[in-house]
Design an enzyme around this catalytic site. Sequence first.
Site, mmCIF file in Angstrom:
data_model
loop_
_atom_site.group_PDB
_atom_site.id
_atom_site.type_symbol
_atom_site.label_atom_id
_atom_site.label_comp_id
_atom_site.label_asym_id
_atom_site.label_seq_id
_atom_site.Cartn_x
_atom_site.Cartn_y
_atom_site.Cartn_z
ATOM 1 N N HIS A 75 19.993 32.835 -62.486
ATOM 2 C CA HIS A 75 18.943 32.369 -61.582
ATOM 3 C C HIS A 75 19.443 31.264 -60.671
ATOM 4 O O HIS A 75 19.032 31.146 -59.526
ATOM 5 C CB HIS A 75 17.742 31.888 -62.396
ATOM 6 N N CYS B 203 1.577 34.859 -36.432
ATOM 7 C CA CYS B 203 1.744 33.676 -37.268
ATOM 8 C C CYS B 203 2.117 34.045 -38.708
ATOM 9 O O CYS B 203 2.282 33.185 -39.548
ATOM 10 C CB CYS B 203 0.490 32.808 -37.253
ATOM 11 N N ASP C 92 -0.836 39.423 -44.434
ATOM 12 C CA ASP C 92 -1.966 40.220 -44.925
ATOM 13 C C ASP C 92 -2.011 41.594 -44.251
ATOM 14 O O ASP C 92 -2.383 42.577 -44.890
ATOM 15 C CB ASP C 92 -3.288 39.470 -44.706
ATOM 16 N N GLU D 263 -5.386 40.515 -39.203
ATOM 17 C CA GLU D 263 -4.652 40.645 -40.463
ATOM 18 C C GLU D 263 -5.204 41.749 -41.358
ATOM 19 O O GLU D 263 -4.764 41.911 -42.477
ATOM 20 C CB GLU D 263 -4.542 39.311 -41.195
HETATM 21 C C1 PEP Z 1 -0.980 36.146 -42.771
HETATM 22 O O1 PEP Z 1 -1.730 36.777 -43.502
HETATM 23 O O2 PEP Z 1 0.018 36.646 -42.191
HETATM 24 C C2 PEP Z 1 -1.219 34.715 -42.526
HETATM 25 C C3 PEP Z 1 -0.527 34.056 -41.628
HETATM 26 O O3 PEP Z 1 -2.136 34.104 -43.303
HETATM 27 P P1 PEP Z 1 -1.871 33.652 -44.826
HETATM 28 O O4 PEP Z 1 -0.408 33.873 -45.082
HETATM 29 O O5 PEP Z 1 -2.280 32.216 -44.920
HETATM 30 O O6 PEP Z 1 -2.759 34.561 -45.594
HETATM 31 MG MG MG Z 2 -3.607 35.904 -44.140
#
Ligand code: PEP
Ligand code: MG
Length: 839
Positions: free
Chosen positions: A460, A768, A721, A697
Amino acid sequence: MHNNNNDLTLSAPLAGPVLPLRSVPDPVFATGAMGDGIAIDPLNDTLHAPCAGQVLQVARTGHAVTLRADNGAEVLLHLGLDTVGLKGEGFHVLVQEGQRVSAGQPLLRFDLDYVAQHCRSLISLLILTNGDAFDLRPLSLSPVKVGEPLLHLTRRVLDPARPPVTEALGEQASARVKVAHRGGLHARPAALVRQCAAGFASQSHLTFKDKSAPCTSLVALMGLGIGEQDEVQVSCQGADCQAALQALLKTLGTALDTHAHPAPVTAPVIQRPAEDGVLHGVCAAPGLIAGPLLRLDALQLPPDHGQHQPEEQRQALGAALEQVRNDIRQTLEQARQRRDQEEQDIFNAHLALLEDPTLLDAAHATIAQGRAATHAWSAAITEQCQVLQQLDSPLLAERANDLRDLQQRVLRALLGETWHYDLPPGALVAAEELTPSDLLQLSAQGVAGLCMAAGGATSHVAILARGKGLPCLVALGQEILHVDSGRQVVLDADGGRLELAPSPQRLQQVMHAHEARQQRRAVQQQQAREPALTQDGLSIEVAANVACSDEAREAHLGGADGIGLLRTEFLFVDRQHAPDEAEQRQAYQAVLDAMGDKPVIIRTIDVGGDKQLDYLPLPAEANPVLGLRGIRLAQARPELLDQQLRALLQVTPTERCRVMLPMVTEVAELLQIRQRLDALASELGVSQRPELGVMIEVPAAALMAEHLAEHADFLSIGTNDLSQYTLAMDRDHAGLASRVDALHPALLRLIAQTCTGAARHGRWVGVCGALASDPLATPVLIGLGVSELSVSPPQVGEIKDRVRQLDARQCRQLSQALLDLPGAAAVRQACAQHWPLQP
Ligand code: PEP
Ligand code: MG
């Protein structure tokens, strides 16, 4: 011989001298890894049933039988040591699986002379394989005759923390499965098995060869020495045994996409021509670096004279374990925020090991004898390390390092030692073997490379070193421990060499090469504050994802063009009460203030799913990620969102503050929040409204992007997501980690559709999710029409540099064809071909 429903006296199954388990010359038995019991050195040639019961299992090689007594005790009777190797020769089994036998009934006959001559020892064992449910008292340690009382079993008073054993009795189910995990059942797959079993009331065991282990114990599971493609028997007992069995079969039979078994960067170097002043080792993480060597020594325990108060020592151990657990939870939380799945897997396995009943029972038993908690814990770990190291599996032997990590951490907590090393900057650390926790600590202190006398490329600590870009050599041999600290050396991890006496020219050459890499990075950093324009002049905003104002400050310093995602839920977690409006306002304002004149996108609270709040009890969900999360919470707890919107409306200047809604699936949700924002603004007497955007998402949002864009000021794609919901793969599933790839053509199609929909209304689209931080994906995202990338703060410079190498027109031309590729791997390959990454 029954006394009552719970107690049971087992009679001698063989005639001969009786030995305590610890005297058996086989560590797997002697350490109790398989369970508690007793041994007999037989003088007769027939094995008899020690009690009435049912034959659970007969070894295919006829040298062992497992019985279940009527009180639930499972007794393994194992004839001789290493007798599995006789492949049945010399044994004659007299019973069948499933058959009921009476106490004293002959179970198997063996050829005493033949077996004695062909195996290591005739010493035979009686092991209670579900010993956690029973206390066991030997009745005789002098020679016995068949049928004489040997052991007394009493059902244990239940520890409320453990599931009641009675629940486990009842219906049974069992089946065999081939273990698909690469490298076999080492710590992380074993942790998955344990986690899976813990979700059911049934008690589950794995049986392999003639050994059995409860699924509650990681060390016992690893102690089975199960290799890849080995077939194991899974047995579950309890009301939900069928469901438990199916889940376990799936867990065992589905390969964890493990990083624990990488192709070593350099093949183990065993025989190489000797080179003066060079130690040879195995590359565990690549790189070439020069620097001063610094030796680290392991913690030594003060002598223990016994005579301690067991209760005090138990409490001390309990407190130390809790302290270490808390530290590990913190590490896990940080790894989770960084989305470092490897680090999470490793430390989750450590948490499970800290709760391991085999380790805890062994430590408590030693404490009960008056030994200090330090020595008891140390001995419990040492015993299990030996078990792992004697298994025929280098991968499992390397898991001993994780145990030693916990040994040292708990000892430090018990001794109240601070855990800090004094390191000169850029030091290369040498040690017998570093642990994962050492590595995190050293890396935070700026270590430049790692050299270990022992260890392996699949440990690890090696995984973590690779993740942190720290060159690392293992298996250098003991000589490394005698090298003077402070000496300048060259660590050529790619070549498997540690140069102890490099010439000044060599040192120069290595330092120059290292500097060139650093310089490239420094140039990226220097230019990080400049705008990112493609070769043909398209401006791409490279913003940062942060959780608080400190991170925002760093992101601003690091050149971020703004904050593309402030995950506000971090303000709400790990506390007893929700932050009030004033506190929230202050926190959001601090982020805006940290960003100079740059814009900040603040996402409204996204709890539910995997993110839970102590003070906000939400109904238990059968499918939390498909339940009340993100913006849906506004329907369940409108006052919570109102409070947040009020705080956001008061942040200044409004033009730099953008509000973003998570998990939107339809236009009505956006319109409702817009109305709320208007109503609250009027109540507060605020005339300006922040821009309002939505996250894309879930596939529904991507498919409806055109309609959402009509009412939203911007769209930002949450690829984490969006991957989870498009591919129907849990984004945190360790076994699916490499397949939850946002470069899947299905996601690219959704991203393309989002950009087209947004463009119809003149809205911009950002990304994002983690895909924005992947330089391989930068050209595709630009090509599909994304104009903002919100990345992890340390990567702002790198991604801007990448943008500057690209031609947006060419990106557009080449990206469309990627939508027709068959899968994510093909997309990655095509990207690497069209837009190669710099080495
Ligand atoms: C995502 O789902 O890509 C996102 C930026 O939100 P989170 O990772 O906080 O769910
Ligand atoms: Mg998200």
